[in-house]
Design an enzyme around this catalytic site. Structure first.
Site, PDB file in Angstrom:
ATOM      1  N   PHE A 110     -14.023 -52.648  -4.892  1.00  0.00           N
ATOM      2  CA  PHE A 110     -14.640 -52.882  -3.592  1.00  0.00           C
ATOM      3  C   PHE A 110     -16.160 -52.867  -3.760  1.00  0.00           C
ATOM      4  O   PHE A 110     -16.715 -52.017  -4.463  1.00  0.00           O
ATOM      5  CB  PHE A 110     -14.238 -51.792  -2.600  1.00  0.00           C
ATOM      6  CG  PHE A 110     -12.858 -51.969  -1.998  1.00  0.00           C
ATOM      7  CD1 PHE A 110     -12.036 -53.017  -2.365  1.00  0.00           C
ATOM      8  CD2 PHE A 110     -12.385 -51.073  -1.052  1.00  0.00           C
ATOM      9  CE1 PHE A 110     -10.782 -53.189  -1.812  1.00  0.00           C
ATOM     10  CE2 PHE A 110     -11.123 -51.216  -0.482  1.00  0.00           C
ATOM     11  CZ  PHE A 110     -10.318 -52.279  -0.860  1.00  0.00           C
TER      12      PHE A 110
ATOM     13  N   CYS B 224     -13.051 -49.261  -7.884  1.00  0.00           N
ATOM     14  CA  CYS B 224     -11.956 -49.416  -8.845  1.00  0.00           C
ATOM     15  C   CYS B 224     -12.424 -49.950 -10.197  1.00  0.00           C
ATOM     16  O   CYS B 224     -11.606 -50.122 -11.111  1.00  0.00           O
ATOM     17  CB  CYS B 224     -10.874 -50.308  -8.253  1.00  0.00           C
ATOM     18  SG  CYS B 224     -10.267 -49.685  -6.673  1.00  0.00           S
TER      19      CYS B 224
ATOM     20  N   HIS C  82      -6.578 -56.921 -14.094  1.00  0.00           N
ATOM     21  CA  HIS C  82      -6.768 -55.993 -12.976  1.00  0.00           C
ATOM     22  C   HIS C  82      -5.571 -56.090 -12.031  1.00  0.00           C
ATOM     23  O   HIS C  82      -5.037 -55.066 -11.607  1.00  0.00           O
ATOM     24  CB  HIS C  82      -8.062 -56.322 -12.237  1.00  0.00           C
ATOM     25  CG  HIS C  82      -8.372 -55.414 -11.101  1.00  0.00           C
ATOM     26  ND1 HIS C  82      -8.574 -54.059 -11.269  1.00  0.00           N
ATOM     27  CD2 HIS C  82      -8.505 -55.651  -9.765  1.00  0.00           C
ATOM     28  CE1 HIS C  82      -8.835 -53.506 -10.088  1.00  0.00           C
ATOM     29  NE2 HIS C  82      -8.791 -54.456  -9.164  1.00  0.00           N
TER      30      HIS C  82
ATOM     31  N   HIS D  28      -1.941 -48.622  -8.466  1.00  0.00           N
ATOM     32  CA  HIS D  28      -3.383 -48.754  -8.647  1.00  0.00           C
ATOM     33  C   HIS D  28      -4.028 -47.365  -8.602  1.00  0.00           C
ATOM     34  O   HIS D  28      -4.049 -46.714  -7.561  1.00  0.00           O
ATOM     35  CB  HIS D  28      -3.949 -49.645  -7.545  1.00  0.00           C
ATOM     36  CG  HIS D  28      -5.378 -50.030  -7.737  1.00  0.00           C
ATOM     37  ND1 HIS D  28      -6.142 -49.608  -8.795  1.00  0.00           N
ATOM     38  CD2 HIS D  28      -6.205 -50.813  -6.978  1.00  0.00           C
ATOM     39  CE1 HIS D  28      -7.352 -50.103  -8.696  1.00  0.00           C
ATOM     40  NE2 HIS D  28      -7.416 -50.841  -7.597  1.00  0.00           N
TER      41      HIS D  28
ATOM     42  N   GLU E 284      -8.254 -63.795  -9.840  1.00  0.00           N
ATOM     43  CA  GLU E 284      -8.410 -63.354 -11.228  1.00  0.00           C
ATOM     44  C   GLU E 284      -7.665 -64.303 -12.167  1.00  0.00           C
ATOM     45  O   GLU E 284      -8.185 -64.671 -13.224  1.00  0.00           O
ATOM     46  CB  GLU E 284      -7.890 -61.936 -11.413  1.00  0.00           C
ATOM     47  CG  GLU E 284      -8.052 -61.436 -12.842  1.00  0.00           C
ATOM     48  CD  GLU E 284      -7.460 -60.060 -13.084  1.00  0.00           C
ATOM     49  OE1 GLU E 284      -7.752 -59.465 -14.142  1.00  0.00           O
ATOM     50  OE2 GLU E 284      -6.698 -59.579 -12.214  1.00  0.00           O
TER      51      GLU E 284
ATOM     52  N   LYS F 103      -0.382 -52.126 -13.580  1.00  0.00           N
ATOM     53  CA  LYS F 103      -0.181 -51.648 -12.202  1.00  0.00           C
ATOM     54  C   LYS F 103       1.207 -51.984 -11.651  1.00  0.00           C
ATOM     55  O   LYS F 103       1.625 -51.407 -10.646  1.00  0.00           O
ATOM     56  CB  LYS F 103      -1.262 -52.234 -11.287  1.00  0.00           C
ATOM     57  CG  LYS F 103      -2.675 -51.761 -11.602  1.00  0.00           C
ATOM     58  CD  LYS F 103      -3.688 -52.388 -10.652  1.00  0.00           C
ATOM     59  CE  LYS F 103      -5.102 -51.934 -10.952  1.00  0.00           C
ATOM     60  NZ  LYS F 103      -5.629 -52.531 -12.209  1.00  0.00           N
TER      61      LYS F 103
END
Length: 548
Positions: free
Chosen positions: A535, A299, A439, A475, A450, A470
């Site tokens: 990831f 991502c 994010h 996402h 975050e 998002k």
């Protein structure tokens, strides 16, 4: 040289063992053979070792104590091939010793014998030439293109975000009744007409079609007319658009066909499934011969592509770069895979409320699909052709958590390091950053880590505003960073930042005064930061600012 020093060196331990068979009386014969063997050194590295060993052994393979020998003889005969060995591996000038007569060779041997060990232990320092100071090339954004669940035009896309329009709904592309998650940011009304050849549209995976369409729309937005395109130096125009998942549908269909026979497989299944082929096809279509490849870092893919594209321009390897990301994983195998790792929201009864970053009732992210592409251009190149400049790309950074496949580092160290390095690379202070497109995927662990990293870095800045795109489109995996970069550029362009939707009950410890509320807000952006994490522990941060 003391014997204890020699014993401490693995190199000379080997050389002593190799030289034990050399007799003191064979020195002259050894020097003669060295002259002969030197002529053969240039015939290949494979023979050099044999030459060195030959000289150490006086040209034969006699026993350990053949002939008369002494410790003095052992040392003096050993140091001659040591100098040659040093020349081969450490860049010494042993060939100069061999080029003279035998008397000169013996003189050099005696002179250099004591130097061998010190050279081996302390190699000569390399001298580096200072590079000439040159003015760094500036990188600007001159066009954007997007394909998303809330619009396929950059302005329409951003206006919908400003109004809080959600693109998340029930999945219609396939029957997902068997899945616990049945919602996504699915694109319902997409057409490639006028952008992609009909034959390719029928064969290619959607991730590639989204990419090609967004890329060409970005060029149109940048004012790249046919006349402008004809004037470009195509060798300095490149494409760097990545994907996290690639052509999943094409590959899945090929597996199903293989169950019948390999003869039923699509002959394009391999090239159309690979993540690089979208960039390659776009470059072929445009005739652009500059840097062309893709990066796949889950991502964080898009930010990696954008920053590397900018670096090609800064280094003078390109003048224009199309960059970003694309993904289309809303298919049974994609949905099933994320369900299996328990990453998705199951708020099926109210899709528009499912993605809720920083809200205490968030239960996972919502899958999205689409593409985002930026036109990055060298400043003087853009000015020369009279391009409209939307923003300046300042820099960015990457780091790795090196911690877990899917979970963020509990202390947020990788994210903090990434932000700090991005600021340093761009020459920007923490006080200058007053907008962050986070994010923030709506996952329990990720959102909070975050947020804490942002507070650590910017918590003393009362002007800071943070939001998550998002919350409305879900996402987009590898495309997320690019679509959010488009949103950041649009925020700079319009002076408005979009709301955070569904933030009804903030997570404990989250200060909502830093987060954009449920309505759009006016903001004179000094520097905008866009974060993307993936990831594998991939962290990425990129920075934009108004062009001045």
């Amino acid at each position: 040289m003391a014997t204890s020093s020699m014993a401490a060196s693995p190199l000379c331990t080997w050389l002593v063992a190799a030289c034990m068979s050399v007799s003191y009386q064979d020195n002259n014969n050894s020097s003669s053979k060295m002259l002969q063997s030197h002529k053969r050194l240039s015939k290949g590295a494979a023979r050099r070792k044999r030459v060195v060993m030959s000289k150490c052994n006086g040209g034969d393979n006699k026993g350990l104590m053949s002939g008369s020998s002494s410790f003095h003889g052992l040392m003096s005969s050993c140091f001659e091939p040591c100098e040659e060995f040093n020349g081969f591996f450490f860049g010494g000038a042993s060939s100069r010793n061999l080029s003279g007569g035998s008397r000169q060779g013996r003189t050099n041997q005696a002179t250099n014998a004591g130097k061998t060990m010190s050279v081996a232990v302390q190699p000569t320092k390399e001298t580096t030439k200072k590079k000439s100071v040159t003015k760094q090339r500036r990188v600007v954004v001159t066009g954007t293109g997007v394909v998303s669940s809330v619009g396929h035009d950059s302005d329409v896309f951003y206006n919908n975000l400003l109004e809080g329009v959600s693109g998340i709904s029930e999945i219609e592309a396939f029957d997902c009744a068997q899945f616990p998650t049945r919602i996504a940011g699915e694109i319902k009304d997409f057409s490639t007409e006028g952008w992609v050849a009909p034959k390719l549209s029928k064969r290619a995976d959607k991730f590639m079609l989204y990419m090609l369409t967004a890329g060409k729309k970005a060029l149109a937005d940048a004012g790249m007319t046919e006349d402008v395109m004809n004037e470009l130096d195509r060798a300095k125009c490149g494409v760097l658009i990545g994907s996290a998942m690639g052509g999943m549908k094409v590959f899945h269909d090929a597996i199903e066909a293989l169950r019948v026979s390999y003869k039923k497989m699509n002959p394009f299944c391999v090239p159309f499934a690979t993540t690089n082929m979208g960039s390659a096809m776009l470059a072929m279509d445009l005739g652009w011969m500059g840097p062309n490849y893709s990066i796949s870092t889950a991502c964080a893919t898009s930010n990696f592509c954008i920053l590397n594209a900018a670096n090609h321009i800064i280094r003078g390897e390109a003048d224009v770069m199309l960059c970003g990301g694309s993904d289309a994983a809303i298919i049974p195998i994609g949905l099933g895979g994320f369900v299996a790792c328990r990453a998705l929201s199951q708020r099926n009864g109210d899709p528009t409320k499912a993605s809720r970053p920083w809200d205490v009732n968030r239960d996972g992210f919502v899958m999205g699909e689409g593409a985002g592409v930026l036109v990055l251009e060298e400043l003087e190149h853009a000015q020369k052709r009279g391009a409209t400049i939307y923003a300046e790309f300042l820099g960015g950074s990457f780091t790795s958590d090196a911690y877990h496949m899917t979970e963020p580092h509990p202390d947020g160290t990788g994210v903090i390091l990434c932000i700090e390095r991005a600021l340093a690379s761009a020459g920007v202070s923490k006080e200058d950053v007053n907008y962050v497109n986070a994010h923030a995927t709506s996952t329990p662990a990720g959102d909070l880590k975050e947020y804490q990293a942002l507070i650590h870095c910017f918590g003393q800045n009362p002007e800071l505003r943070v939001n998550s795109t998002k919350s409305m489109i879900g996402h987009l995996l590898g495309a997320a960073g690019a679509v959010e970069a488009v949103a950041t550029v649009q925020a700079i362009k319009t002076g408005w930042v979009h709301p955070n939707m569904n933030l009804e009950e903030p997570e404990k410890g989250v200060d909502t005064s830093l987060l954009v509320g449920a309505k759009k807000e006016r903001l004179d952006i000094k520097v905008g930061l866009s974060n993307s994490f993936g990831f594998g522990g991939h962290n990425s941060c990129i920075l934009f600012a108004p062009f001045k």
